[in-house]
Design a protein around this motif. Structure first.
Motif, mmCIF file in Angstrom:
data_model
loop_
_atom_site.group_PDB
_atom_site.id
_atom_site.type_symbol
_atom_site.label_atom_id
_atom_site.label_comp_id
_atom_site.label_asym_id
_atom_site.label_seq_id
_atom_site.Cartn_x
_atom_site.Cartn_y
_atom_site.Cartn_z
ATOM 1 N N SER A 86 0.837 -1.202 0.000
ATOM 2 C CA SER A 86 0.000 0.000 0.000
ATOM 3 C C SER A 86 0.870 1.249 0.000
ATOM 4 O O SER A 86 0.476 2.295 -0.520
ATOM 5 N N GLY A 87 2.073 1.143 0.569
ATOM 6 C CA GLY A 87 3.005 2.269 0.515
ATOM 7 C C GLY A 87 3.438 2.563 -0.909
ATOM 8 O O GLY A 87 3.519 3.722 -1.328
ATOM 9 N N VAL A 88 3.674 1.487 -1.668
ATOM 10 C CA VAL A 88 4.058 1.658 -3.073
ATOM 11 C C VAL A 88 2.916 2.302 -3.848
ATOM 12 O O VAL A 88 3.110 3.242 -4.623
ATOM 13 N N ILE A 89 1.678 1.806 -3.602
ATOM 14 C CA ILE A 89 0.520 2.344 -4.321
ATOM 15 C C ILE A 89 0.327 3.815 -3.985
ATOM 16 O O ILE A 89 0.034 4.642 -4.851
ATOM 17 N N LYS A 90 0.539 4.160 -2.697
ATOM 18 C CA LYS A 90 0.377 5.561 -2.296
ATOM 19 C C LYS A 90 1.402 6.451 -2.999
ATOM 20 O O LYS A 90 1.064 7.533 -3.484
ATOM 21 N N LEU A 91 2.652 5.976 -3.076
ATOM 22 C CA LEU A 91 3.679 6.745 -3.789
ATOM 23 C C LEU A 91 3.269 6.968 -5.235
ATOM 24 O O LEU A 91 3.422 8.053 -5.793
ATOM 25 N N TRP A 92 2.727 5.908 -5.845
ATOM 26 C CA TRP A 92 2.314 5.986 -7.252
ATOM 27 C C TRP A 92 1.210 7.033 -7.419
ATOM 28 O O TRP A 92 1.297 7.908 -8.276
ATOM 29 N N THR A 93 0.171 6.952 -6.570
ATOM 30 C CA THR A 93 -0.953 7.881 -6.730
ATOM 31 C C THR A 93 -0.586 9.293 -6.295
ATOM 32 O O THR A 93 -1.206 10.256 -6.712
ATOM 33 N N ASP A 94 0.441 9.425 -5.430
ATOM 34 C CA ASP A 94 0.874 10.753 -5.012
ATOM 35 C C ASP A 94 1.703 11.460 -6.079
ATOM 36 O O ASP A 94 2.172 12.569 -5.873
ATOM 37 N N GLY A 95 1.913 10.801 -7.197
ATOM 38 C CA GLY A 95 2.618 11.455 -8.293
ATOM 39 C C GLY A 95 4.103 11.228 -8.289
ATOM 40 O O GLY A 95 4.853 12.068 -8.791
ATOM 41 N N ALA A 96 4.570 10.117 -7.682
ATOM 42 C CA ALA A 96 6.000 9.804 -7.773
ATOM 43 C C ALA A 96 6.153 8.386 -8.310
ATOM 44 O O ALA A 96 6.650 7.503 -7.617
ATOM 45 N N PRO A 97 5.703 8.159 -9.559
ATOM 46 C CA PRO A 97 5.717 6.784 -10.094
ATOM 47 C C PRO A 97 7.123 6.213 -10.203
ATOM 48 O O PRO A 97 7.312 5.005 -10.046
ATOM 49 N N GLY A 98 8.112 7.077 -10.466
ATOM 50 C CA GLY A 98 9.486 6.591 -10.591
ATOM 51 C C GLY A 98 9.969 5.969 -9.293
ATOM 52 O O GLY A 98 10.452 4.830 -9.260
ATOM 53 N N ILE A 99 9.795 6.733 -8.203
ATOM 54 C CA ILE A 99 10.218 6.242 -6.892
ATOM 55 C C ILE A 99 9.375 5.039 -6.484
ATOM 56 O O ILE A 99 9.869 4.081 -5.885
ATOM 57 N N ALA A 100 8.080 5.077 -6.853
ATOM 58 C CA ALA A 100 7.217 3.929 -6.544
ATOM 59 C C ALA A 100 7.768 2.665 -7.195
ATOM 60 O O ALA A 100 7.781 1.599 -6.583
#
Lengths: 223, 207
Positions: A86-100
């Motif tokens: 869920s941390g990865v998904i949150k990073l993705w939706t927060d607009g940091a797909p690269g870091i996700a």
């Protein structure tokens, strides 16, 4: 093709200093390297049993590492508990797909791949498979080199706990962080105790039973 | 029992597949691969020991800077939270996860620091003369410590934490961040050179 191995020539390569020494006459004897003094092993002792033990332990802990909470973050808007995924998904939706993607690779894909590949390698040695030896050797070296990067998420949580420590907002570590850290250590230990020379030993055993190694093969001169 | 005698260093055995190779002379920086499994047997540009010593001293200095100055400082509602290298470990400890703190502390503080000290202990006397007492034991310990130093992973963690926090509030980059970049690069170098280089200087084993 038969290849001269240290074992077939009655030699042992020291894992510590890289020098070549004569193997003791009695294979059960505990030999020490004459150059560096460390114990000599023709093959790592109990390699497969240890690899399996670490792998099974890693598999067991992998479940809580993924199901339990990795990190709890609270601010004025409320409290949020994140697992690894869920941390990865949150990073993705927060607009940091690269870091996700980086976190996804390091925390989900690498550990899974490492457990899977190590199990495949241990199984292939156990069953004495002779195909794809070179590829298996390459996969092992690759997996051994990248395994420690999985510790990434543990460090991220530790840093966030240190940085976000205010009255209005704070981050706390969850139980999954420890479980995950231990999984990474266990998979590293599994790779450390796996002896890649075993991948080639099925061929080596042939050479042993047939006598001296093929003289037409590359460097075969004894000491 | 001790194996009877040391054969001269005319053979190289592949550590990954046990294939025996004859020692050959190659030009500097050439990569020599195992003829059977393809792993790299030698790719070392003859690193002078002085270069290793200089890297070790530099790494120790960067280690000190990374621990004394903040890597990142987080600012929220007028409050500041600076985080040097060790901050994550103590924060996790006080948050009630001592085991996790130990994993992080050992892999980012204790093991890297001990490795650097051991390297310094091994390399410094070599610059002036014979190796230090206990040289062989130090090299042996270095081999065990190497895989457990995870500073380069920690550095990537700093970057991820930075991205996670930038849109929440102000994050100020500190001088420690530059130190951790340099430290990670040096640790990768010092953690990957062929230790056989140092074993060539080891005194013979006392019988």
């Amino acid at each position: 093709m038969t290849v001269a191995t240290a074992k077939s020539l009655g030699l042992v390569a020291c894992e510590t200093c890289g020098r070549v020494a004569r193997a003791p006459r009695d294979p059960q004897a505990a030999a020490r390297c004459p150059h560096c003094g460390d114990p000599l092993h023709s093959r790592l002792p109990a390699s497969l049993a240890r690899t399996w033990a670490y792998l099974i332990a890693a598999c067991v802990l992998y479940v809580p590492a993924n199901l339990l909470v990795m990190m709890r973050s609270s601010d004025v808007t409320g409290t949020r508990s994140d697992t690894i995924l869920s941390g990865v998904i949150k990073l993705w939706t927060d607009g940091a797909p690269g870091i996700a993607l980086v976190v996804l690779v390091a925390s989900v894909i690498v550990p899974l791949m490492k457990i899977g590949v190590m199990a495949y390698l241990a199984l292939s040695v156990q069953l004495g498979w002779t195909r794809f030896r070179r590829q298996r050797a390459q996969i092992f070296r690759f997996i051994e080199r990248i395994g420690h990067w999985s510790m990434l998420d543990v460090f991220v949580v530790a840093l966030l706990v240190a940085l976000v420590d205010f009255k209005v907002a704070r981050v706390e570590p969850g139980p999954a962080a420890l479980a995950f850290g231990v999984v990474v250590i266990l998979t590293m230990l599994a790779a450390k105790s796996f002896d890649p020379r075993l991948i080639w030993d099925v061929a080596g055993q042939h050479a042993d039973t047939r006598g001296t190694p093929d003289a037409s093969c590359p460097p075969t001169s004894g000491p | 029992m001790i194996a009877t005698q040391t054969p001269p260093r005319t053979l190289v055995v592949c550590p990954h597949c046990d294939a025996v190779h004859r020692m050959v002379t190659v030009r500097q920086g050439a990569r020599v691969g195992c003829h059977r499994c393809g792993c790299t047997l030698c790719s070392e540009t003859r690193l002078p020991l002085q270069a290793l010593l200089a890297s070790t001293i530099a790494a120790l200095m960067f280690f000190a800077i990374a621990n004394l100055t903040p890597l990142l400082t987080f600012e929220l509602a007028g409050e500041r939270r600076p985080a040097p290298l060790w901050a994550g470990v103590t924060a996790v400890w006080t948050a009630g996860e001592p085991m996790m703190a130990m994993i992080a502390g050992l892999t980012t503080l204790v093991f890297p620091f001990i490795s650097l000290c051991l390297l310094l202990y091994a390399l410094l006397p070599l610059a002036f003369g014979p190796p230090a007492p206990g040289y062989r034991r130090v090299l042996s310990a270095l081999r065990w410590l190497r895989p457990w130093s995870l500073l380069e992973v920690f550095f990537l963690g700093v970057l991820v934490a930075l991205v996670k926090l930038t849109d929440v509030a102000t994050v100020v980059l500190g001088p420690g961040l530059i130190a951790i970049v340099a430290l990670s690069l040096l640790m990768v170098r010092l953690g990957s050179f062929d230790l056989a280089l140092l074993w060539d200087h080891a005194p013979p084993v006392a019988r």
